[in-house]
Design a protein around this motif. Structure first.
Motif, PDB file in Angstrom:
ATOM      1  N   ILE A  48      39.225 -11.624 -10.883  1.00  0.00           N
ATOM      2  CA  ILE A  48      38.591 -12.746 -11.580  1.00  0.00           C
ATOM      3  C   ILE A  48      38.627 -12.521 -13.090  1.00  0.00           C
ATOM      4  CG2 ILE A  48      36.406 -13.953 -11.945  1.00  0.00           C
ATOM      5  CD1 ILE A  48      35.771 -13.455  -8.987  1.00  0.00           C
ATOM      6  N   ILE A  49      38.327 -11.313 -13.528  1.00  0.00           N
ATOM      7  CA  ILE A  49      38.313 -11.010 -14.969  1.00  0.00           C
ATOM      8  C   ILE A  49      39.702 -11.217 -15.574  1.00  0.00           C
ATOM      9  CG2 ILE A  49      38.056  -9.156 -16.666  1.00  0.00           C
ATOM     10  CD1 ILE A  49      35.801  -8.023 -14.941  1.00  0.00           C
ATOM     11  N   CYS A  50      40.733 -10.660 -14.924  1.00  0.00           N
ATOM     12  CA  CYS A  50      42.097 -10.785 -15.454  1.00  0.00           C
ATOM     13  C   CYS A  50      42.557 -12.236 -15.437  1.00  0.00           C
ATOM     14  CB  CYS A  50      43.051  -9.917 -14.646  1.00  0.00           C
ATOM     15  SG  CYS A  50      42.790  -8.149 -14.809  1.00  0.00           S
ATOM     16  N   SER A  51      42.262 -12.962 -14.363  1.00  0.00           N
ATOM     17  CA  SER A  51      42.700 -14.358 -14.258  1.00  0.00           C
ATOM     18  C   SER A  51      42.014 -15.236 -15.304  1.00  0.00           C
ATOM     19  CB  SER A  51      42.421 -14.899 -12.852  1.00  0.00           C
ATOM     20  OG  SER A  51      43.096 -14.141 -11.874  1.00  0.00           O
ATOM     21  N   VAL A  52      40.712 -15.056 -15.464  1.00  0.00           N
ATOM     22  CA  VAL A  52      39.988 -15.841 -16.468  1.00  0.00           C
ATOM     23  C   VAL A  52      40.513 -15.515 -17.868  1.00  0.00           C
ATOM     24  CG1 VAL A  52      37.737 -16.180 -17.547  1.00  0.00           C
ATOM     25  CG2 VAL A  52      37.920 -16.121 -15.060  1.00  0.00           C
ATOM     26  N   ALA A  53      40.794 -14.235 -18.124  1.00  0.00           N
ATOM     27  CA  ALA A  53      41.333 -13.845 -19.429  1.00  0.00           C
ATOM     28  C   ALA A  53      42.689 -14.503 -19.679  1.00  0.00           C
ATOM     29  CB  ALA A  53      41.457 -12.320 -19.513  1.00  0.00           C
ATOM     30  N   ILE A  54      43.551 -14.541 -18.654  1.00  0.00           N
ATOM     31  CA  ILE A  54      44.867 -15.174 -18.802  1.00  0.00           C
ATOM     32  C   ILE A  54      44.713 -16.654 -19.115  1.00  0.00           C
ATOM     33  CG2 ILE A  54      46.927 -15.868 -17.517  1.00  0.00           C
ATOM     34  CD1 ILE A  54      46.808 -13.143 -16.116  1.00  0.00           C
ATOM     35  N   LEU A 282      49.623  -7.836 -18.072  1.00  0.00           N
ATOM     36  CA  LEU A 282      50.015  -6.489 -17.671  1.00  0.00           C
ATOM     37  C   LEU A 282      48.975  -5.857 -16.748  1.00  0.00           C
ATOM     38  CD1 LEU A 282      51.407  -5.069 -21.059  1.00  0.00           C
ATOM     39  CD2 LEU A 282      52.714  -5.755 -19.044  1.00  0.00           C
ATOM     40  N   ALA A 283      47.700  -6.067 -17.049  1.00  0.00           N
ATOM     41  CA  ALA A 283      46.641  -5.530 -16.188  1.00  0.00           C
ATOM     42  C   ALA A 283      46.676  -6.173 -14.808  1.00  0.00           C
ATOM     43  CB  ALA A 283      45.280  -5.748 -16.851  1.00  0.00           C
ATOM     44  N   LEU A 284      46.910  -7.482 -14.739  1.00  0.00           N
ATOM     45  CA  LEU A 284      46.945  -8.172 -13.446  1.00  0.00           C
ATOM     46  C   LEU A 284      48.150  -7.725 -12.620  1.00  0.00           C
ATOM     47  CD1 LEU A 284      45.512 -10.326 -11.741  1.00  0.00           C
ATOM     48  CD2 LEU A 284      47.037 -12.024 -12.747  1.00  0.00           C
ATOM     49  N   VAL A 285      49.301  -7.531 -13.256  1.00  0.00           N
ATOM     50  CA  VAL A 285      50.486  -7.035 -12.544  1.00  0.00           C
ATOM     51  C   VAL A 285      50.231  -5.646 -11.985  1.00  0.00           C
ATOM     52  CG1 VAL A 285      52.883  -6.315 -12.830  1.00  0.00           C
ATOM     53  CG2 VAL A 285      52.113  -8.461 -13.821  1.00  0.00           C
ATOM     54  N   THR A 286      49.595  -4.779 -12.783  1.00  0.00           N
ATOM     55  CA  THR A 286      49.306  -3.416 -12.338  1.00  0.00           C
ATOM     56  C   THR A 286      48.346  -3.403 -11.153  1.00  0.00           C
ATOM     57  OG1 THR A 286      49.615  -2.621 -14.607  1.00  0.00           O
ATOM     58  CG2 THR A 286      48.475  -1.150 -13.083  1.00  0.00           C
ATOM     59  N   THR A 295      51.679 -16.397  -9.747  1.00  0.00           N
ATOM     60  CA  THR A 295      50.866 -17.517  -9.261  1.00  0.00           C
ATOM     61  C   THR A 295      49.823 -17.922 -10.300  1.00  0.00           C
ATOM     62  OG1 THR A 295      51.159 -16.754  -6.980  1.00  0.00           O
ATOM     63  CG2 THR A 295      49.368 -18.305  -7.404  1.00  0.00           C
ATOM     64  N   VAL A 296      49.145 -16.941 -10.875  1.00  0.00           N
ATOM     65  CA  VAL A 296      48.109 -17.231 -11.877  1.00  0.00           C
ATOM     66  C   VAL A 296      48.736 -17.815 -13.141  1.00  0.00           C
ATOM     67  CG1 VAL A 296      46.352 -16.200 -13.369  1.00  0.00           C
ATOM     68  CG2 VAL A 296      46.523 -15.493 -10.979  1.00  0.00           C
ATOM     69  N   THR A 297      49.831 -17.232 -13.610  1.00  0.00           N
ATOM     70  CA  THR A 297      50.446 -17.729 -14.843  1.00  0.00           C
ATOM     71  C   THR A 297      51.060 -19.119 -14.645  1.00  0.00           C
ATOM     72  OG1 THR A 297      52.462 -16.494 -14.268  1.00  0.00           O
ATOM     73  CG2 THR A 297      50.915 -15.441 -15.777  1.00  0.00           C
ATOM     74  N   ALA A 302      50.457 -25.027 -15.807  1.00  0.00           N
ATOM     75  CA  ALA A 302      50.129 -26.397 -15.414  1.00  0.00           C
ATOM     76  C   ALA A 302      48.923 -26.915 -16.189  1.00  0.00           C
ATOM     77  CB  ALA A 302      49.866 -26.451 -13.913  1.00  0.00           C
ATOM     78  N   ILE A 303      47.899 -26.068 -16.349  1.00  0.00           N
ATOM     79  CA  ILE A 303      46.713 -26.459 -17.124  1.00  0.00           C
ATOM     80  C   ILE A 303      47.082 -26.679 -18.591  1.00  0.00           C
ATOM     81  CG2 ILE A 303      44.433 -25.717 -17.901  1.00  0.00           C
ATOM     82  CD1 ILE A 303      44.515 -26.505 -14.981  1.00  0.00           C
ATOM     83  N   SER A 304      47.953 -25.814 -19.134  1.00  0.00           N
ATOM     84  CA  SER A 304      48.370 -25.969 -20.531  1.00  0.00           C
ATOM     85  C   SER A 304      49.101 -27.285 -20.747  1.00  0.00           C
ATOM     86  CB  SER A 304      49.278 -24.796 -20.936  1.00  0.00           C
ATOM     87  OG  SER A 304      48.577 -23.571 -20.888  1.00  0.00           O
ATOM     88  N   ILE A 305      49.985 -27.647 -19.811  1.00  0.00           N
ATOM     89  CA  ILE A 305      50.715 -28.909 -19.942  1.00  0.00           C
ATOM     90  C   ILE A 305      49.757 -30.093 -19.848  1.00  0.00           C
ATOM     91  CG2 ILE A 305      52.407 -30.386 -18.798  1.00  0.00           C
ATOM     92  CD1 ILE A 305      53.948 -27.873 -18.051  1.00  0.00           C
ATOM     93  N   LEU A 306      48.799 -30.024 -18.904  1.00  0.00           N
ATOM     94  CA  LEU A 306      47.821 -31.100 -18.762  1.00  0.00           C
ATOM     95  C   LEU A 306      46.992 -31.271 -20.033  1.00  0.00           C
ATOM     96  CD1 LEU A 306      46.408 -33.204 -16.971  1.00  0.00           C
ATOM     97  CD2 LEU A 306      44.919 -31.356 -16.143  1.00  0.00           C
TER      98      LEU A 306
END
Length: 408
Positions: A48-54, A282-286, A295-297, A302-306
């Motif tokens: 959750i931390i890594c995904s929210v940070a991304i 990098l942290a999420l990949v590790t 999947t997260v990126t 998609a959110i960035s385009i929207l």
């Protein structure tokens, strides 16, 4: 009995010691994110931390990038923007090394870092320059298709073969890019094909840099901050020399002085969010592997385009949705092919059966016609067809049917 108990106690002590060693190694492999030690959190909380940070950093990066290049007249100074970004990235890397008390010295030869720096310059420089000619959603879609130049280069240079599912994923991405670009050219009044060329060059550099970094730094055990420092620091010097030689340094500096309050804070936020976003990926990949990270990126893109369509006024057409959907499906089909998913096996087997049936029919028809000793133009065409089909089967990089496993 006493001896048996002592043996049991010793074996249990050894097992506990081995388990502790494994836990210690696992803790060592858990990275930290911007100074936050993730080892103290559970696996779910880390994700959750890594995904929210991304999401936070890269959505902010996209908004700032589009905001910066909406300044009138900045189209001619994309490389100067890249110069400032490289300077900020180098500064942030020095700060991270200082906070983590790591040395700036490296054992990697500088010529290796120089090669990485040149490719990094191409990746970010061409990408930033293309923003003067393309809108942000089109650029994001293009940069999502790194597989295309990777696959083409490996086929031509390495003579590598690919499965039907991987080739299909590449074709889907190509179709999605063409669809998206045609839609963009129809509704954008200032569409310029030069932007497509620039972002394609950036895409090729982006496809190369991963392999170059892996080959050059595989056994060096360099921390990511040190890699960023030398890559972007040397890249900064390369861009500075390029701007001096082309005479673009002073015009870019004067333009930025005229728009100081409009550009410099935005570029600072742009660079900081990009630097932090890289650390989060990098942290999420590790922690969770490449499939979860992609999947997260992809969801983030998609959110960035929207948000790009919502926050910045631009024309919209439903063709964007269909083209983007094709690209996303191509990305996930390629990931499933790498994971050897059951769907991929089904596609490969279907292709193998279809290709084998078509090939047998063509060979029978050709043999039947040639045995009748066809002469004249028809005979020449048939023999040319036979030779061409044989050559295509030899040169095609899709695996031949017999290499697939047939599932009944």
């Amino acid at each position: 009995m006493a001896g048996g108990r002592q043996l049991d106690e010793k074996s249990s002590a050894v097992s506990i010691r081995l388990l502790d060693d494994e836990l210690d190694k696992e803790k060592e492999n858990v990275p930290s994110l911007l100074g936050l030690p993730l080892v103290q959190f559970s696996t779910t909380v880390r994700f959750i931390i890594c995904s929210v940070a991304i999401f936070i950093f890269y959505v902010l990066y996209g908004c700032m990038l589009e905001f910066v290049f909406r300044v009138e007249g900045l189209r001619d100074h994309g490389w100067f923007v890249t110069l400032i970004q490289f300077g900020y990235y180098s500064l942030f890397a020095v700060m991270q090394l200082a906070v983590s008390r790591q040395s700036v010295r490296t054992n990697v030869p500088l010529n290796t870092y120089f090669t990485i720096a040149l490719i990094t310059v191409g990746t970010m420089g061409f990408s930033n320059t293309s923003m003067g000619y393309l809108n942000y959603p089109t650029q994001v879609i293009f940069k999502s298709c790194k597989l295309i130049p990777v696959m083409i280069g490996s086929i031509i240079i390495l003579r590598k073969t690919y499965s039907f599912a991987q080739v299909l994923s590449c074709l889907m991405m190509c179709a999605g890019l063409v669809w998206f670009t045609l839609a963009d050219s129809q509704i954008q009044p200032d569409f310029n094909l030069q932007g497509v060329v620039l972002v394609s060059m950036s895409l090729c550099c982006d496809a190369i840099i991963g392999n170059v970094q892996e080959a050059a730094l595989k056994n060096s055990h360099e921390p990511s901050a040190r890699v960023v420092l030398y890559s972007y620091g040397l890249g900064f010097l390369c861009i500075l020399a390029f701007l001096l030689l082309t005479g673009s340094l002073l015009p870019g500096a004067f333009f930025f002085l005229e728009h100081w309050w409009e550009l410099m804070p935005a570029i600072l936020v742009l660079s900081a969010s990009g630097f932090c976003g890289v650390q989060a990926v990098l942290a999420l990949v590790t922690l969770h592997g490449a499939l979860v990270a992609v999947t997260v990126t992809t969801a983030r893109k998609a959110i960035s385009i929207l948000l790009s369509f919502l926050l910045f006024t631009k024309p919209f057409t439903i063709q964007y949705v269909w083209g983007g959907t094709l690209v996303v499906l191509g990305i996930y089909l390629n990931l499933l092919a790498k994971q050897q998913h059951a769907l991929v096996t089904l596609l490969n087997n279907w292709y193998a059966r279809a290709a084998s049936t078509v090939r047998r029919c063509c060979e029978r028809c050709t043999d039947a016609l040639l045995t009748n000793k066809q002469r004249g133009p028809a005979g020449v065409l048939l023999r040319a067809w036979s030779n061409a089909s044989t050559t295509c089967r030899r040169c095609a990089k899709v695996k031949p049917p017999h290499q697939f496993r047939f599932d009944v």
